[in-house]
Design an enzyme around this catalytic site. Structure first.
Site, short mmCIF file in Angstrom:
data_model
loop_
_atom_site.label_atom_id
_atom_site.label_comp_id
_atom_site.label_asym_id
_atom_site.label_seq_id
_atom_site.Cartn_x
_atom_site.Cartn_y
_atom_site.Cartn_z
CG HIS A 129 73.52 -96.03 34.01
ND1 HIS A 129 72.72 -94.91 34.06
CD2 HIS A 129 73.35 -96.54 32.76
CE1 HIS A 129 72.10 -94.75 32.91
NE2 HIS A 129 72.47 -95.73 32.11
CE LYS A 170 69.98 -98.53 31.89
NZ LYS A 170 70.46 -98.19 30.55
CG ASP A 228 69.72 -92.24 34.93
OD1 ASP A 228 70.28 -93.00 34.10
OD2 ASP A 228 70.09 -91.07 35.12
NE ARG A 250 68.39 -122.02 22.12
CZ ARG A 250 68.07 -122.51 20.91
NH1 ARG A 250 69.02 -122.93 20.10
NH2 ARG A 250 66.80 -122.58 20.55
#
Length: 337
Positions: free
Chosen positions: A152, A173, A191, A257
């Site tokens: 998905h 998305k 999808d 980071r």
């Protein structure tokens, strides 16, 4: 993220294999006998040339494979007398072969073709040389029997890098993928992404025949990307190289980071580099995806921004002048162009 279970074909029919060779690969393949090939299974991608079996040694005969008879096998049969030829070919007929393919324009003698027909074994012929036919057929069967998983997410080709956008339903998305397409990148699937593991740990992604390049955008409905943006906005398949894990911002979670430790996401036992992108109001995820793709390209060419920064920091601590350039692109500017 919700991944469906893995699946892998256990068999295809000889008829399907022959049709794919003709239509998808372009092999000129003729059927030499009237045998029903729609019920005969092909169960593996390996092929076999039955030279030893024709000579009578069948102890290790891998009869479950597609049998390919080239110049060597046909010349061996032709140099035998009629009775010896029938006996030699009879060694093969003891087994339930999927089919026989004769290459290089060869054809079985009429009595041997009749033997195959009586045993219900389809026989095909092609003018292609043996090596070329086996390469094409092996590639076709490898693709048919490759392990697959339905994932998905959305798969987009960004600067030549296959980015798989994953995340919880409704996180955005499809919207990010649509924005990337509008900026000139190419949609592979939305999808429902079919991931196929090929040799050497390569993971290819594609859409389904039903969905193809349609997108569902919440509040808008279905969008046909090919009709709206043109053929240059789509791809039918692309290697999956980076996973972009879109997550709702969690103030209690520590996000990477400096990216010194690379996260991975396993799909079909292939470890894909993963970037976790927290979603906050105002954050331009589309630009971030472009930077992820370009950063992956930089690392592919040997430049890692985190390592360069760390080396500069160490040099400063030691009181030395950094020896690395300010812009890593200078390393391979010509290659990147």
């Amino acid at each position: 993220m919700s991944d469906a279970s893995n699946f892998q074909k256990s068999s295809i029919t000889v008829a399907f294999m022959a049709d794919q060779l003709r239509e998808a690969v372009g092999v000129p393949l003729d059927k030499h006998n009237a045998v029903d090939d729609s019920a005969r299974p092909v169960t593996e991608s390996n092929l076999h040339r039955p030279g030893l079996a024709l000579a009578g040694y069948v102890e290790l005969f891998t009869h479950q494979r597609v049998q390919v008879l080239g110049n060597t096998e046909h010349r061996y049969l032709r140099h035998l007398g009629p009775d010896a030829r029938a006996e030699a070919f009879g060694h093969l007929m003891q087994f339930d072969l999927p089919c026989i393919i004769c290459t290089d324009g060869n054809a079985l003698p009429a009595p041997q073709l009749q033997q195959a027909t009586e045993h219900g074994i389809p026989v095909y012929g092609t003018a292609w040389p043996t090596v070329r036919l086996m390469e094409a057929l092996r590639t076709l069967l490898n693709d048919q029997f490759a392990p697959q998983r339905v994932v998905h997410g959305s798969l987009v080709d960004v600067y030549g890098i296959g980015l798989l956008l994953m995340g919880k339903p409704g996180i955005g998305k499809s919207e990010v993928a649509l924005d990337l397409v509008e900026r000139g990148h190419r949609l592979v699937a939305d999808d429902v992404v079919v991931a196929t593991r090929q040799e050497a740990g390569v993971l290819m992604g594609s859409g389904t025949d039903l969905v193809q390049h349609f997108m569902e955008v919440r509040g808008l409905g279905l969008v046909d990307v090919r009709a709206m943006f043109g053929i240059r906005a789509i791809r039918f398949q692309k290697r999956i190289e980076v996973v972009v894990d879109m997550q709702l911002w969690d103030e209690d979670k520590e996000y990477t980071r400096l990216h010194m430790v690379e996260d991975t996401h396993d799909i079909l036992d292939v470890a894909l580099p993963t970037v976790q992108v927290p979603i906050t109001p105002g954050k331009n995820i589309t630009v971030i995806c472009e930077v992820i793709a370009m950063n992956y390209l930089l690392r592919h060419y040997g430049y890692d921004a985190a390592e360069v920064f760390t080396e500069r920091l160490r040099a400063r601590i030691r009181g030395e002048s950094p020896s690395v350039p300010r812009r890593g692109i200078e390393y391979f500017e010509g290659d990147y162009e």
